[in-house]
Design a protein around this motif. Structure first.
Motif, PDB file in Angstrom:
ATOM      1  N   GLU A 171       0.829  -1.207   0.000  1.00 46.05           N
ATOM      2  CA  GLU A 171       0.000   0.000   0.000  1.00 46.05           C
ATOM      3  C   GLU A 171       0.863   1.257   0.000  1.00 46.05           C
ATOM      4  O   GLU A 171       0.575   2.229  -0.711  1.00 46.05           O
ATOM      5  N   LEU A 172       1.933   1.230   0.780  1.00 45.27           N
ATOM      6  CA  LEU A 172       2.838   2.366   0.867  1.00 45.27           C
ATOM      7  C   LEU A 172       3.425   2.700  -0.503  1.00 45.27           C
ATOM      8  O   LEU A 172       3.449   3.866  -0.917  1.00 45.27           O
ATOM      9  N   ASP A 173       3.894   1.693  -1.216  1.00 48.12           N
ATOM     10  CA  ASP A 173       4.489   1.923  -2.531  1.00 48.12           C
ATOM     11  C   ASP A 173       3.465   2.520  -3.501  1.00 48.12           C
ATOM     12  O   ASP A 173       3.797   3.401  -4.305  1.00 48.12           O
ATOM     13  N   ALA A 174       2.225   2.045  -3.431  1.00 48.06           N
ATOM     14  CA  ALA A 174       1.186   2.567  -4.323  1.00 48.06           C
ATOM     15  C   ALA A 174       0.874   4.033  -4.008  1.00 48.06           C
ATOM     16  O   ALA A 174       0.724   4.862  -4.916  1.00 48.06           O
ATOM     17  N   VAL A 175       0.785   4.359  -2.728  1.00 44.23           N
ATOM     18  CA  VAL A 175       0.513   5.741  -2.334  1.00 44.23           C
ATOM     19  C   VAL A 175       1.670   6.644  -2.733  1.00 44.23           C
ATOM     20  O   VAL A 175       1.465   7.745  -3.263  1.00 44.23           O
ATOM     21  N   VAL A 176       2.887   6.192  -2.504  1.00 42.33           N
ATOM     22  CA  VAL A 176       4.074   6.982  -2.857  1.00 42.33           C
ATOM     23  C   VAL A 176       4.112   7.265  -4.353  1.00 42.33           C
ATOM     24  O   VAL A 176       4.437   8.381  -4.780  1.00 42.33           O
ATOM     25  N   ARG A 177       3.772   6.275  -5.169  1.00 47.32           N
ATOM     26  CA  ARG A 177       3.768   6.479  -6.623  1.00 47.32           C
ATOM     27  C   ARG A 177       2.774   7.563  -7.011  1.00 47.32           C
ATOM     28  O   ARG A 177       3.085   8.453  -7.815  1.00 47.32           O
ATOM     29  N   ARG A 178       1.584   7.500  -6.438  1.00 51.24           N
ATOM     30  CA  ARG A 178       0.576   8.496  -6.804  1.00 51.24           C
ATOM     31  C   ARG A 178       0.950   9.882  -6.286  1.00 51.24           C
ATOM     32  O   ARG A 178       0.760  10.885  -6.978  1.00 51.24           O
ATOM     33  N   VAL A 179       1.477   9.946  -5.078  1.00 51.22           N
ATOM     34  CA  VAL A 179       1.905  11.229  -4.525  1.00 51.22           C
ATOM     35  C   VAL A 179       2.988  11.845  -5.401  1.00 51.22           C
ATOM     36  O   VAL A 179       2.969  13.052  -5.690  1.00 51.22           O
ATOM     37  N   PHE A 180       3.944  11.040  -5.874  1.00 47.61           N
ATOM     38  CA  PHE A 180       5.002  11.588  -6.715  1.00 47.61           C
ATOM     39  C   PHE A 180       4.459  12.096  -8.047  1.00 47.61           C
ATOM     40  O   PHE A 180       4.682  13.248  -8.431  1.00 47.61           O
ATOM     41  N   THR A 181       3.773  11.226  -8.772  1.00 47.62           N
ATOM     42  CA  THR A 181       3.376  11.600 -10.128  1.00 47.62           C
ATOM     43  C   THR A 181       2.355  12.731 -10.139  1.00 47.62           C
ATOM     44  O   THR A 181       2.430  13.636 -10.977  1.00 47.62           O
ATOM     45  N   GLU A 182       1.419  12.719  -9.192  1.00 49.72           N
ATOM     46  CA  GLU A 182       0.306  13.661  -9.252  1.00 49.72           C
ATOM     47  C   GLU A 182       0.489  14.904  -8.382  1.00 49.72           C
ATOM     48  O   GLU A 182      -0.114  15.941  -8.671  1.00 49.72           O
ATOM     49  N   VAL A 183       1.285  14.816  -7.322  1.00 48.85           N
ATOM     50  CA  VAL A 183       1.412  15.949  -6.396  1.00 48.85           C
ATOM     51  C   VAL A 183       2.832  16.513  -6.395  1.00 48.85           C
ATOM     52  O   VAL A 183       3.052  17.663  -6.771  1.00 48.85           O
ATOM     53  N   ASN A 184       3.825  15.708  -5.967  1.00 50.54           N
ATOM     54  CA  ASN A 184       5.208  16.200  -5.933  1.00 50.54           C
ATOM     55  C   ASN A 184       5.616  16.762  -7.295  1.00 50.54           C
ATOM     56  O   ASN A 184       6.156  17.868  -7.394  1.00 50.54           O
ATOM     57  N   ASN A 185       5.390  15.981  -8.331  1.00 48.69           N
ATOM     58  CA  ASN A 185       5.731  16.413  -9.681  1.00 48.69           C
ATOM     59  C   ASN A 185       4.595  17.193 -10.325  1.00 48.69           C
ATOM     60  O   ASN A 185       4.815  17.974 -11.249  1.00 48.69           O
ATOM     61  N   GLY A 186       3.393  17.006  -9.804  1.00 49.12           N
ATOM     62  CA  GLY A 186       2.225  17.677 -10.376  1.00 49.12           C
ATOM     63  C   GLY A 186       2.292  19.186 -10.297  1.00 49.12           C
ATOM     64  O   GLY A 186       1.872  19.896 -11.225  1.00 49.12           O
ATOM     65  N   VAL A 187       2.809  19.706  -9.188  1.00 52.31           N
ATOM     66  CA  VAL A 187       2.906  21.163  -9.066  1.00 52.31           C
ATOM     67  C   VAL A 187       3.887  21.715 -10.099  1.00 52.31           C
ATOM     68  O   VAL A 187       3.698  22.829 -10.621  1.00 52.31           O
ATOM     69  N   TYR A 188       4.932  20.949 -10.420  1.00 51.20           N
ATOM     70  CA  TYR A 188       5.885  21.390 -11.440  1.00 51.20           C
ATOM     71  C   TYR A 188       5.264  21.343 -12.830  1.00 51.20           C
ATOM     72  O   TYR A 188       5.553  22.192 -13.682  1.00 51.20           O
ATOM     73  N   ARG A 189       4.432  20.344 -13.086  1.00 51.49           N
ATOM     74  CA  ARG A 189       3.756  20.300 -14.383  1.00 51.49           C
ATOM     75  C   ARG A 189       2.882  21.525 -14.579  1.00 51.49           C
ATOM     76  O   ARG A 189       2.774  22.042 -15.693  1.00 51.49           O
ATOM     77  N   CYS A 190       2.260  22.003 -13.495  1.00 51.86           N
ATOM     78  CA  CYS A 190       1.479  23.243 -13.590  1.00 51.86           C
ATOM     79  C   CYS A 190       2.398  24.432 -13.821  1.00 51.86           C
ATOM     80  O   CYS A 190       2.192  25.247 -14.728  1.00 51.86           O
ATOM     81  N   GLY A 191       3.426  24.557 -12.993  1.00 57.55           N
ATOM     82  CA  GLY A 191       4.270  25.734 -13.014  1.00 57.55           C
ATOM     83  C   GLY A 191       5.049  25.911 -14.297  1.00 57.55           C
ATOM     84  O   GLY A 191       5.296  27.045 -14.721  1.00 57.55           O
ATOM     85  N   PHE A 192       5.440  24.816 -14.946  1.00 61.22           N
ATOM     86  CA  PHE A 192       6.274  24.910 -16.128  1.00 61.22           C
ATOM     87  C   PHE A 192       5.569  24.438 -17.395  1.00 61.22           C
ATOM     88  O   PHE A 192       6.228  24.158 -18.403  1.00 61.22           O
ATOM     89  N   ALA A 193       4.244  24.380 -17.345  1.00 57.15           N
ATOM     90  CA  ALA A 193       3.503  24.076 -18.566  1.00 57.15           C
ATOM     91  C   ALA A 193       3.804  25.138 -19.609  1.00 57.15           C
ATOM     92  O   ALA A 193       3.880  26.333 -19.300  1.00 57.15           O
ATOM     93  N   GLY A 194       3.964  24.699 -20.857  1.00 57.93           N
ATOM     94  CA  GLY A 194       4.312  25.637 -21.917  1.00 57.93           C
ATOM     95  C   GLY A 194       3.131  26.124 -22.725  1.00 57.93           C
ATOM     96  O   GLY A 194       3.302  26.859 -23.698  1.00 57.93           O
ATOM     97  N   GLY A 195       1.928  25.729 -22.333  1.00 56.73           N
ATOM     98  CA  GLY A 195       0.736  26.149 -23.062  1.00 56.73           C
ATOM     99  C   GLY A 195      -0.502  25.913 -22.230  1.00 56.73           C
ATOM    100  O   GLY A 195      -0.479  25.176 -21.233  1.00 56.73           O
ATOM    101  N   GLN A 196      -1.608  26.517 -22.627  1.00 52.05           N
ATOM    102  CA  GLN A 196      -2.834  26.453 -21.842  1.00 52.05           C
ATOM    103  C   GLN A 196      -3.357  25.034 -21.695  1.00 52.05           C
ATOM    104  O   GLN A 196      -3.770  24.619 -20.608  1.00 52.05           O
ATOM    105  N   GLU A 197      -3.346  24.276 -22.779  1.00 50.08           N
ATOM    106  CA  GLU A 197      -3.870  22.905 -22.715  1.00 50.08           C
ATOM    107  C   GLU A 197      -3.062  22.048 -21.756  1.00 50.08           C
ATOM    108  O   GLU A 197      -3.617  21.292 -20.949  1.00 50.08           O
ATOM    109  N   ALA A 198      -1.726  22.168 -21.831  1.00 48.42           N
ATOM    110  CA  ALA A 198      -0.863  21.397 -20.930  1.00 48.42           C
ATOM    111  C   ALA A 198      -1.089  21.817 -19.483  1.00 48.42           C
ATOM    112  O   ALA A 198      -1.129  20.976 -18.575  1.00 48.42           O
TER     113      ALA A 198
END
Length: 349
Positions: A171-198
């Motif tokens: 369970e820990l590994d599954a939660v960690v994966r989702r936290v990384f892809t969607e939250v830890n890295n997710g804020v960077y995907r928002c901040g450095f998106a190069g276009g509106q759709e992204a």
């Protein structure tokens, strides 16, 4: 890394690029490991290695927290670069003479080049450096904290918590994966998106995950089981930066963390737990993001807010039960030379 629309960022957990207007993190690391049996040529040895980890960086902050929770201060020394860097490297501008007192270098880049004179990727933190050679052993931030929990176990303090409980590992590994892809890295995907759709796609994914976490934490004190685990460490370093940086600077602004009762209570609970808030330097966090990311904030102005006093207000999460350190104990006082401003005051003029 892509050669198209490349936007190198040599700071936090890997370089990145904006390809097709979508943020992509380069996750190619130096994967050599420091292990108890030394199978990669680097055996665990107290005093031999130095953890270089800027307080400003969330990926490095997690290594600082785990080192402190496990009581590895005597076994693994800590080098602290300043909060800003240029295109070349993090620098040791906080140290006397601008040099790390153990490694004797001005730039972390020097330790990477000692490993590979033609090292082609970003000079990232955290990094574990072999003090006998001055060369980086690894910058694989995700594996570093796992190995501190497992390979360095012989050198843990008495009462160190088990951050990777076997009974919850799947369970820990599954939660960690989702936290990384969607939250830890997710804020960077928002901040450095190069276009509106992204950006819109990144924003939707981030808030779907944060809403999931808000619901998950409604009736449980911690993310997995009833004790603090690696998953909590990994989520905390993003949450503690959310209102000061990600909400405005990275356009993650549906609402503030302080407006999500469960996540805000959870974040304050961890912040007030020894080993978490006492590693956080809000001054350095804000200065790093707002000064270094000149493409997002070309003026270099660092915001005065937000007000930080809320972090030390009662959170009420004890009512949910849980045992922060399981059968273990909290870490002792922060070591001399590693303390942060206890008032966590905003960046001063």
């Amino acid at each position: 890394m892509s050669e198209q629309n490349e936007h190198p960022e040599h700071s936090q957990g890997g370089t990145y690029s904006v390809k097709g207007k979508e943020f992509t993190r380069d996750t190619r690391y130096i994967t050599t490991r420091i292990t108890a049996d030394g199978r990669d040529g680097f055996a665990v040895e107290p005093g031999r290695y130095r953890l270089v980890a800027a307080r400003a960086c969330p990926w490095a902050n997690r290594a600082i927290i785990v080192r402190r929770l496990l009581g590895l201060e005597d076994a693994l020394s800590l080098g602290l670069p300043g909060p800003t860097h240029d295109a070349r490297s993090w620098t040791f501008d906080l140290d006397p003479g601008g040099r790390d007192p153990v490694l004797g270098i001005e730039r972390l880049q020097e330790a990477y080049f000692a490993r590979d004179p033609e090292y082609p990727r970003g000079i990232t933190v955290p990094a574990l450096v072999d003090t006998t050679t001055g060369a980086v052993v690894t910058n694989d931030f995700a594996q570093i904290t796992l190995d501190l929990s497992t390979e360095w176990r012989e050198h843990h303090r008495e009462g160190a918590p088990d951050l990777l409980p076997a009974e919850h590992r799947e369970e820990l590994d599954a939660v960690v994966r989702r936290v990384f892809t969607e939250v830890n890295n997710g804020v960077y995907r928002c901040g450095f998106a190069g276009g509106q759709e992204a950006y819109d796609d990144a924003y939707g994914r981030l808030w779907t995950a944060l809403d999931w976490l808000e619901e998950r934490l409604a009736d449980r004190r911690y993310l997995v089981g009833d004790t603090i685990t690696e998953a909590d460490v990994r989520l905390f370093t993003t949450l503690v930066r959310f209102d000061p940086v990600y909400h405005g600077h990275f356009k993650c602004n549906r609402n503030k963390l302080a407006e999500m009762p469960n996540l805000w209570g959870y974040a304050r609970d961890l912040f007030q737990t020894p080993g978490f808030g006492d590693t956080v330097d809000f001054d350095q966090i804000k200065k790093h993001y707002y000064v270094v990311h000149q493409d997002i904030n070309p003026s270099g102005i660092v915001p005065r807010g937000p007000e930080l006093s809320g972090w030390v207000t009662p959170h009420g999460r004890e009512a949910l039960g849980g045992r922060p350190f399981g059968d273990g104990t909290p870490p002792g006082p922060v070591r001399e030379g590693e303390r942060v401003d206890p008032d966590h005051t905003p960046l001063r003029a």
